[in-house]
Every structure is written in C-alpha cells, then in structure tokens.
Design an enzyme around this catalytic site. Structure first.
Site, PDB file in Angstrom:
ATOM      1  N   LYS A  43     -25.439  -5.751  41.855  1.00 56.24           N
ATOM      2  CA  LYS A  43     -24.332  -4.869  42.250  1.00 56.24           C
ATOM      3  C   LYS A  43     -24.526  -3.452  41.733  1.00 56.24           C
ATOM      4  O   LYS A  43     -24.291  -2.486  42.452  1.00 56.24           O
ATOM      5  CB  LYS A  43     -22.997  -5.409  41.731  1.00 56.24           C
ATOM      6  N   ASP A 156     -18.693 -12.071  39.254  1.00 57.02           N
ATOM      7  CA  ASP A 156     -17.880 -12.735  40.268  1.00 57.02           C
ATOM      8  C   ASP A 156     -16.523 -13.116  39.689  1.00 57.02           C
ATOM      9  O   ASP A 156     -15.908 -14.087  40.098  1.00 57.02           O
ATOM     10  CB  ASP A 156     -18.597 -13.971  40.825  1.00 57.02           C
TER      11      ASP A 156
END
Length: 296
Positions: A43, A156
């Site tokens: 990310k 997450d």
C-alpha cells in the site's frame, strides 16, 4: 469528531459503535483517496508512487500515512519522519504550539508528506489520530491549495478507528495480489467501505493488482462481486529495490520494466483525476469466498 448519537444517523453497520465526522473537519476542494489492503501487500509503495504520479501531472499532492510504523512516505522524503502524535507529545498535546514544519515535510517533486502515526500498541484509537491530523492541517491552512489527498491506511484493520479515513475520502482503492490472503482481506475491506458509504460520500473505486504476474483470481473475484481492476503492477524487482534505495519508481534508472510501471502509475493517476464511477460491489460472506477462491 464525536461519538455517533443514537438519535442521529444510523451506525455504519449492525452492532457498531462509530465515530462521527464533525462537519468542520471535512476536507473540501481536494480529491481525496484512501488506500487499503492486506498488511505487507504494498500500500505504501502504491500510495507513494501514485502521489509522485499525480505530482508529475502537475497537481499539488498531500500524502497522509496512517500507520504507527510511520513508513508510508520515506520513499518520498528519504527519511523516517516523526508522527503527528510524536510532535504533539513534545508540546503536551497543545496543538496551538505546533508549526506546520514540525510535522509536514516536502518530498519528491513537491509532494507534501505527513505521518499521522497511531496510538501506542494496545491503547487509544486510530480514529482520534486521523482526526487530530486533519484538524492540524486545517489549522495551518495546508489543505487550501491541495489538489489531491491520499490516505495510506494501516494493513487490513477495518475497525472504526482505522476506517476513519473513509469518512474523508471520495474514493477508496484496495491493493491486492493474485492470492488467497489478500483477496480475502480485500473482500472484508469492501464491506467496510460499503458500511461507511451509508453515512459518508466515500465510494469504492476499484482494486489495484500488485506484485502479481497474472490477475486471473482477482479478475474472477471482480466479476463475481462487481469489483473493477484499475491497474496492474507486476512483481518487478525494481519496485523492491526502490524501497531499499528509499526513492520512488520515478527516480530509478531507466529500464523497460521501470518505464512500464511508471506509465501505469501515470495512467492510474490520470484516470482517478478524471473521475471513476463508484462501484456497487457486493462482498461475499467469509465462508463463501473461502469456497470460491482457488482451484482443486
């Protein structure tokens, strides 16, 4: 931000206790994106190179890292920056004593970089950290001339705290590889985005396939749920080396694979700037996606 009262808007999902965005803390005038995905999926690499691509297209960009590791922006700044929480602690949380240069640093090609950080392990709430960061940015007028804001969000984790950037974002992107674990995590993140969209303007933009030679499992999942793949970055060693060199892909030596990745980031940035239609994807139940993914 304040706790959502029972008599106001409905909570963002059954049985949830949510933190409601104070209207005074809304980010106005900029396109705001939140980048999510399984921990370790890339990310920060995706966010930093996307920020660089937006800047290459002539936009004023602000990247906000939302992870206690505060490693979201080091490829842009070439250093590990102090977090907003770190600098607030130095003034005993009297935010009026801070200057913008205490927590905002200019990175590659003018990208503004802020590391929100997070509370100490096992304490506090990530939502508080995000809220304080946005308040500081507004207090110092750092959002007034900004075209693009990118939130790079912790792993997450889709609790109310680390889902807080979804309250600010216009579009959310999910980074996933062509594997079981990251697609499983993406499915749950899609559910979180859908929950937040009940009360806020955020909508799912699509997914970014990362570190994957192929996209067959991602594409099969996308077709089944209504998701859309926006970009594909292969498992290129230059991307790994760029992290070790503490730089973006746009600063790496030219090669066909580097040029291809640069072009894909520029294409993705141009697409997002032009606007992508919101998706109404339907995530699967955990047991259903467990049976769906993979092959015999």
């Amino acid at each position: 931000m304040t706790l959502l009262d029972a008599g106001t808007a409905p909570p963002d999902g059954e049985g949830s206790v949510q933190v409601q965005l104070d209207p005074r803390d809304e980010i106005k005038g900029a396109k705001v994106f939140a980048v999510y995905g399984k921990g370790g999926i890339g990310k920060s690499t995706t966010s930093s190179n996307l920020s660089a691509a937006f800047s290459k297209l002539g936009h004023r960009v602000l990247q906000i890292g939302c992870d206690p590791k505060h490693d979201s922006t080091f490829t842009l700044t070439k250093k590990l920056m102090p977090t907003v929480i770190d600098v607030l602690e130095t003034v005993e949380f009297h935010s009026e004593e801070l200057r913008a240069e205490d927590y905002m640093f200019e990175g590659y090609n003018g990208v503004m970089c802020v590391e929100a950080g997070g509370p100490p392990a096992g304490t506090g709430c990530g939502g508080y950290v995000v809220g304080q960061t946005v308040k500081l940015l507004k207090q110092h007028h750092l959002l007034e001339d900004t075209d693009v804001v990118i939130f790079d969000v912790l792993g997450d984790v889709v609790c109310g705290g680390f889902a807080a950037p979804l309250q600010h974002a216009e579009r959310a992107l999910v980074v996933a590889a062509n594997d079981f674990d990251s697609i499983f995590a993406m499915n749950r993140i899609m559910a979180a985005i859908g929950a937040k969209s009940k009360n806020y303007n955020v909508r799912l933009a699509g997914c970014v396939a990362n570190r994957s030679a192929e996209t067959d499992e991602i594409d099969r999942f996308a077709e089944a749920t209504g998701l859309k793949r926006l970009a594909h970055f292969r498992d290129v060693d230059a991307i790994r080396r760029s992290r070790l060199k503490k730089c973006t892909l746009f600063e790496m030596d030219d090669s066909p694979e580097v040029q291809q990745a640069q072009d894909e980031y520029l294409r993705l940035a141009a697409m997002l700037w032009a606007g992508v239609d919101p998706l109404t994807a339907s995530p699967m139940k955990d047991r259903d996606i467990f049976d769906f993914l993979g092959f015999e």
